[in-house]
Design an enzyme around this catalytic site. Sequence first.
Site, PDB file in Angstrom:
ATOM      1  N   HIS A 123       1.731   4.574  -2.868  1.00 33.16           N
ATOM      2  CA  HIS A 123       1.721   6.019  -2.626  1.00 33.16           C
ATOM      3  C   HIS A 123       3.014   6.654  -3.137  1.00 33.16           C
ATOM      4  O   HIS A 123       2.996   7.695  -3.796  1.00 33.16           O
ATOM      5  CB  HIS A 123       1.570   6.309  -1.130  1.00 33.16           C
ATOM      6  N   HIS A 181      -6.810   7.828  -1.171  1.00 27.23           N
ATOM      7  CA  HIS A 181      -7.109   6.401  -1.108  1.00 27.23           C
ATOM      8  C   HIS A 181      -8.389   6.145  -1.892  1.00 27.23           C
ATOM      9  O   HIS A 181      -9.210   7.041  -2.073  1.00 27.23           O
ATOM     10  CB  HIS A 181      -7.312   5.931   0.338  1.00 27.23           C
ATOM     11  N   HIS A 192       0.828  -1.205   0.000  1.00 27.07           N
ATOM     12  CA  HIS A 192       0.000   0.000   0.000  1.00 27.07           C
ATOM     13  C   HIS A 192       0.867   1.261   0.000  1.00 27.07           C
ATOM     14  O   HIS A 192       0.652   2.185  -0.791  1.00 27.07           O
ATOM     15  CB  HIS A 192      -0.902  -0.036   1.238  1.00 27.07           C
ATOM     16  N   GLU A 193       1.878   1.305   0.872  1.00 28.72           N
ATOM     17  CA  GLU A 193       2.725   2.495   0.970  1.00 28.72           C
ATOM     18  C   GLU A 193       3.606   2.664  -0.270  1.00 28.72           C
ATOM     19  O   GLU A 193       3.882   3.789  -0.695  1.00 28.72           O
ATOM     20  CB  GLU A 193       3.585   2.433   2.232  1.00 28.72           C
TER      21      GLU A 193
END
Length: 315
Positions: free
Chosen positions: A198, A301, A194-195
């Site tokens: 980003h 998100h 997930h990170e």
Amino acid sequence: MRTTSPIVSDISCHVDLHVGPPRNHRAEFHVYSMTRKCPTRQVFVRGGRSHCIDSCSAETMCGEVRVPENHLNPCYVCNSTGHNCRALPRLKTRSFEEDVSTELNDNTLNNDTQVSSFEEEEVEPEGVEDTDFVLYVSAVETERCRRGLTVAYASHCQQESALDRPVAGHANFCPGELSTKYRDLPSVLSTVKHEMLHALGFSVSLFAFYRDDDGEPLTPRRPDTGNPPLDEELQIHKWSDRVVRNVTRKRWMIRGGYIDRTFHMVVTPRVVKEVRDHFNCSELEGAELEDQGGDGTALTHWEKRVFEVSGNENL
């Protein structure tokens, strides 16, 4: 999930990644190097490079990580009027020992004494070869970690000039919120993935820089800066409705009846195709963005109500 035994503490590293270019653009791996930070926000742009006034900062940070010296460009500076722009030589201190003898009253004393000396020599920039993205990873308990039970956070640090693609990013994992239990490993791995997304570009600060498959900007650029227009209030570059569009649903059912509700949706061609395939719905306008959570969550998100329920937040 909070644990009393941190998995790691105060560590950092960097990871080199290879990321494919837009379609119809030939992949060319190159030497990665990062622009140095300036002591003030005022910079001059000369030849496509940012120049500090008189000097660069002593260190350049990417997130919580101090960027290694060999990852940095030379220090480009101009004087306070924007003239005499140049690259300062990169100096390295070299130590060596030499033999000396001391004479006193025609007698030689301390003959062949070893004395350490130091001199500075100019060195060539190194960079990181065959790399087009560097991820700086840390596990430091920061003030941001202590706000709202944050597990991790990430962002990009620098973009390349040709296609606006991020070339450096950081991810910090909060030790106090990471579980060391084996059963929680899938959750930890999901957080890492997930990170990374980003840092690679899924961020409200980068929407205005998105491009189509041919590498053409989806948001018009200002002729004076070459960048998308800046939202002065939010201090982010404002995207066009070819990237994110407001979509209003009529008669949205709530507990007390019906309302008209407006959503932010990512409407780039690739996202529209994927979300229609994912939900098997040919009429979906795009993918809905989260509208709650404040800075770092809202608009950065996918909407949790939609995509976590579907079991695939990453599409």
